[in-house]
Design a protein around this motif. Structure first.
Motif, PDB file in Angstrom:
ATOM      1  N   PRO A   2       0.836  -1.203   0.000  1.00 60.91           N
ATOM      2  CA  PRO A   2       0.000   0.000   0.000  1.00 60.91           C
ATOM      3  C   PRO A   2       0.866   1.247   0.000  1.00 60.91           C
ATOM      4  N   ALA A  18       2.792   5.296   4.493  1.00 58.89           N
ATOM      5  CA  ALA A  18       2.005   5.998   5.501  1.00 58.89           C
ATOM      6  C   ALA A  18       2.744   7.236   5.964  1.00 58.89           C
ATOM      7  N   ASP A  42       3.297  10.292   8.488  1.00 58.17           N
ATOM      8  CA  ASP A  42       3.024  10.795   9.849  1.00 58.17           C
ATOM      9  C   ASP A  42       2.074   9.897  10.630  1.00 58.17           C
ATOM     10  N   ILE A  43       2.216   8.596  10.477  1.00 62.92           N
ATOM     11  CA  ILE A  43       1.471   7.632  11.291  1.00 62.92           C
ATOM     12  C   ILE A  43       2.443   7.000  12.264  1.00 62.92           C
ATOM     13  N   GLN A  76      -0.565   4.402  16.583  1.00 57.10           N
ATOM     14  CA  GLN A  76      -1.785   4.545  15.804  1.00 57.10           C
ATOM     15  C   GLN A  76      -2.082   3.286  15.010  1.00 57.10           C
ATOM     16  N   LEU A  77      -1.046   2.721  14.391  1.00 56.15           N
ATOM     17  CA  LEU A  77      -1.256   1.480  13.648  1.00 56.15           C
ATOM     18  C   LEU A  77      -1.723   0.375  14.575  1.00 56.15           C
ATOM     19  N   ARG A 121      -5.351   0.793  15.339  1.00 56.54           N
ATOM     20  CA  ARG A 121      -6.220   0.470  14.208  1.00 56.54           C
ATOM     21  C   ARG A 121      -6.306  -1.031  13.975  1.00 56.54           C
ATOM     22  N   ASP A 167      -3.770  -2.676   5.812  1.00 53.71           N
ATOM     23  CA  ASP A 167      -3.685  -1.303   5.315  1.00 53.71           C
ATOM     24  C   ASP A 167      -3.255  -0.404   6.464  1.00 53.71           C
ATOM     25  N   PRO A 168      -2.141   0.347   6.331  1.00 53.44           N
ATOM     26  CA  PRO A 168      -1.688   1.177   7.447  1.00 53.44           C
ATOM     27  C   PRO A 168      -2.651   2.330   7.770  1.00 53.44           C
ATOM     28  N   GLN A 169      -3.447   2.731   6.793  1.00 52.78           N
ATOM     29  CA  GLN A 169      -4.349   3.848   7.025  1.00 52.78           C
ATOM     30  C   GLN A 169      -5.555   3.453   7.869  1.00 52.78           C
ATOM     31  N   THR A 170      -6.020   2.211   7.713  1.00 58.68           N
ATOM     32  CA  THR A 170      -7.248   1.793   8.401  1.00 58.68           C
ATOM     33  C   THR A 170      -7.047   0.604   9.327  1.00 58.68           C
ATOM     34  N   ASN A 205       7.069   4.426   9.414  1.00 59.94           N
ATOM     35  CA  ASN A 205       8.004   4.174   8.311  1.00 59.94           C
ATOM     36  C   ASN A 205       9.377   3.729   8.796  1.00 59.94           C
TER      37      ASN A 205
END
Length: 729
Positions: free
Chosen positions: A39, A42, A44-45, A49-50, A53, A88-91, A228
């Motif tokens: 994917p 990411a 600034d995650i 946070q990961l 999620r 998915d790192p975003q969700t 990252n």
């Protein structure tokens, strides 16, 4: 020595090196494939946070790992089984199960150890060492062939079969050097040859803080870690209350207290670890997918170079120096010394030795590096030598000049030097010239002036043999047998006569395939050579082609020479007669593609391939023809065609000179008269193609040197740039 160093590892380790290269090229695809599936990065995650999620999507999380390509893999337990999933790192949502390829694991194990554990790692390391030796020695040989490191990127000269091995090597050499060096380093680490500095693992952490465990998303240490930078986050064992999070990032590794969120016992990566990680990236391409692809492409060059290298080695062995009935140095009355890079010169030496032996002479043949100062009965020293690269000594003559200084020849020993080379090289037969000068300076007597043979021409060798026979008082007919290519039959369909009135009978002969039902018609271009076998002989005579296959005819321009076996045969041919011959490609003598001007220079039958170039100039590239004949009314070869080419602009300008008219002149005179126009063409990047006799070519070279002097250029400069090419006989 250097060529031996390059050849021996290749012969001994060819299969191993090919196996490592092919498996390495296969593995090089993995980083690129992972990069395509990963994917988007990411931004600034944080790791916290990961973790939050993912916790909303999965239970029983044991580990989160980020691959070098950016793929996030979560290991979690479900129904008593440990599963691996890409997320998915975003969700934090599951994308797909993570199932590493079994084939990739198999290839990786093959590449690293050949399935032989420690002994396999040693064999793989030896393969990397062989690759390093081959790459390093190959780079030096490439530089020697090109004429220096600064010329390494310039076009290589020679036929395609001569260039194939070197061209592949030039494209892949940097990648192979990088792969070999990094592979050796990694092998040394695997085998324990590189000492660890002891900074790898963090020390045992203190007990965790009192209090309940916090959610992973609330831990301060994980909130401070950027996703990252993550390599691995291992969760505490739920059955062990004192267990901690284990965090591994690019900067180091440590533990995270699940109760306080503090980072404990963090150990930064040592310089050695950073170096090892960087070299691992360079070797595998993991995290640098584009580099992996480049190295994979370079690795694919190894099987090609191995096969072509083995072929070159076999060809050298096939043409090796073994000569039957070689007299000893103490008995020989004639000595032949040979300087050769690929052993092809030895074939001519064998032909010469056999002819001399048949004439009653006792001959000893040896490499030039075996020069001796004492040949008790020898009266002649005959030296046949090639030139390697840009004027360098070939392998078997690398020590000759030094040995000559240490042990001069006997004053009554007469010498002759015959050079073999290619006129496309700026220093054509340059080493042969060095040898001739060194022998002359040593006080030795010269038997014959130095002669040079272009592209191993049997005809030129035969003419030199006749001159040698006259000097020795022997009837020498050096019929050297070249390796003939597959023969074809052609039928004469047209013969156009010129020059009979000026005692220079010349014919333009056009042939078609003898089998009208469609016999195989070989590929050829104008400027290639056709070898024709006169009846009753096995030695071909070569003629430059004035046509290409697209023209539908095989066309040559032939002047009849007194006593000429093949030219006489061809001039007597009647329409419908058949000849046997074969095509010999000559790709170095063709106009370069593009818009730059082309200057065509020739005399007599040398106009043949030049007319073919003009006929094929359908793009209307500027072409300027300078040509010399005897009389315009008798031997203005191709006159009707040339006028037509001027009319349709395939020929830009025609400047002809004739030697048997009132205002007599030669092609050199036309060049000098047009000096200003020629300089303008050269400044525009013009290429010069010269075809004709050696005497004409020498005169053209002198005239052009005078023309180019105001530009601070010379013919040698243009040759070095690949802009001056000759087909000289």
């Amino acid at each position: 020595m250097l060529r031996s160093l390059h050849s021996i590892p290749g012969l001994l380790a060819a299969l191993l090196v090919m196996l490592l290269a092919i498996s390495g090229a296969t593995l090089a695809l993995n980083p690129a494939l992972e990069h395509l599936q990963a994917p988007p990065a990411a931004a600034d995650i944080s790791v916290a946070q990961l973790a939050g999620r993912v916790a909303g999507q999965l239970g029983g999380i044991e580990q989160i790992r980020r691959t070098p390509s950016g793929t996030l893999v979560v290991y979690h337990r479900e129904h008593g089984q440990t599963l691996a999933s890409r997320v998915d790192p975003q969700t934090g949502a599951l994308l797909a199960p993570y199932t590493p390829s079994a084939l990739a694991r198999w290839v990786k194990e093959l590449h690293r150890s050949l399935f032989l554990d420690t002994s396999g790692h040693i064999v793989a390391a030896l393969g990397a060492l062989a690759m390093l030796l081959l790459s390093a020695s190959g780079a030096v040989l490439l530089a020697r062939r090109a004429g220096g490191w600064g010329k390494l990127l310039r076009p290589l000269r020679g036929s395609f079969s001569q260039r194939w091995h070197a061209e592949v090597g030039r494209l892949t050499i940097l990648g192979l050097l990088l792969s070999a060096l990094s592979g050796l380093y990694l092998s040394a680490g695997t085998l324990g040859l590189i000492a660890d500095d002891g900074q790898g693992q963090p020390p045992q952490p203190p007990p965790i803080s009192a209090g309940p465990a916090l959610p992973a998303a609330s831990l301060a240490a994980l909130q401070a870690a950027n996703l990252n930078d993550l390599r691995e986050l291992v969760y505490p064992d739920p059955d062990s209350p004192q267990d901690l999070f284990s965090l591994h990032t690019r900067s180091g590794q440590g533990y995270v207290d699940p109760a306080s969120g503090a980072l404990l016992a963090f150990q930064p990566e040592s310089g050695m670890q950073q170096l090892s990680g960087f070299i691992y990236q360079l070797h595998t391409g993991e995290g640098l997918w584009w580099l992996g692809l480049l190295l994979g492409v370079c690795a694919l060059g190894v099987p090609l170079m191995s096969l072509t290298g083995l072929w070159l080695w076999w060809r050298r062995r096939r043409d090796s120096a073994a000569i039957d009935d070689n007299s000893t140095t103490s008995d020989a009355d004639c000595v032949i010394l040979v300087g050769s890079e690929s052993n092809s010169t030895w074939g001519f030496a064998r032909t010469l030795q056999q002819a001399l032996a048949a004439a009653g002479r006792k001959v000893h043949s040896a490499p030039m590096n075996q020069l001796r100062g004492d040949y008790p009965k020898a009266r002649q020293l005959l030296i046949l030598t090639a030139t390697h690269g840009d004027g360098d000594a070939p392998t078997s003559a690398s020590d000759f000049l030094a040995r000559l200084q240490q042990q001069p020849l006997a004053p009554d020993l007469k010498y002759a030097v015959l050079g073999f080379g290619d006129r496309q090289f700026p220093r054509f037969c340059g080493f042969a010239e060095q040898v001739h000068k060194a022998l002359s300076a040593s006080g030795a007597q010269c038997l014959l002036p130095q002669e040079n043979i272009h592209r191993q021409s049997p005809q030129e060798f035969r003419r030199w043999g006749q001159a040698l026979g006259q000097a020795l008082g022997l009837p020498l007919d050096l019929q050297h047998q070249t390796l003939a290519l597959p023969c074809h039959e052609w039928q004469l369909v047209e013969s156009v006569a010129y020059g009979d009135q000026v005692q220079a009978p010349t014919r333009i002969l056009r042939f078609k395939a003898a089998d009208s039902r469609g016999q195989h018609w070989p590929e050829f271009q104008a400027g290639d050579l056709v070898g024709i076998l006169p009846p009753g002989t096995t030695q071909p005579r070569f003629y430059s082609l004035a046509s290409s296959r697209a023209d539908g005819v095989l066309e040559i321009c032939v002047r009849k020479h007194p006593g000429g076996l093949c030219s006489g045969f061809l001039h007597e041919l009647q329409t419908g007669a058949r000849i046997a011959g074969f095509i010999k490609p000559n790709p170095q003598f063709r106009p370069a593609q593009g818009t730059q001007p082309v200057i065509l220079i020739g005399a007599g039958t040398g106009i043949g391939p030049l007319a073919g170039f003009i006929r094929g100039n359908r793009s209307r590239q500027p072409m300027h023809l300078y040509w010399g004949g005897r009389h315009p009314a008798s031997d203005f070869l191709y006159e009707p065609e040339l006028k037509g080419y001027l009319a349709d602009r395939r020929l830009t300008a025609l400047r002809a000179a004739f030697s048997q008219v009132q205002e007599r002149g030669y092609v050199q005179d036309r060049l000098l008269a047009d000096a200003l126009a020629l300089r303008r063409l050269v400044e525009k990047g013009a290429q010069v193609l010269v075809c004709g006799s050696r005497d004409m070519a020498k005169g053209v070279m002198l005239a052009l040197d005078e023309v180019l002097a105001p530009l601070n250029l010379s013919v040698l400069t243009l040759k070095a740039q690949g802009r001056y090419r000759e087909d000289v006989y």
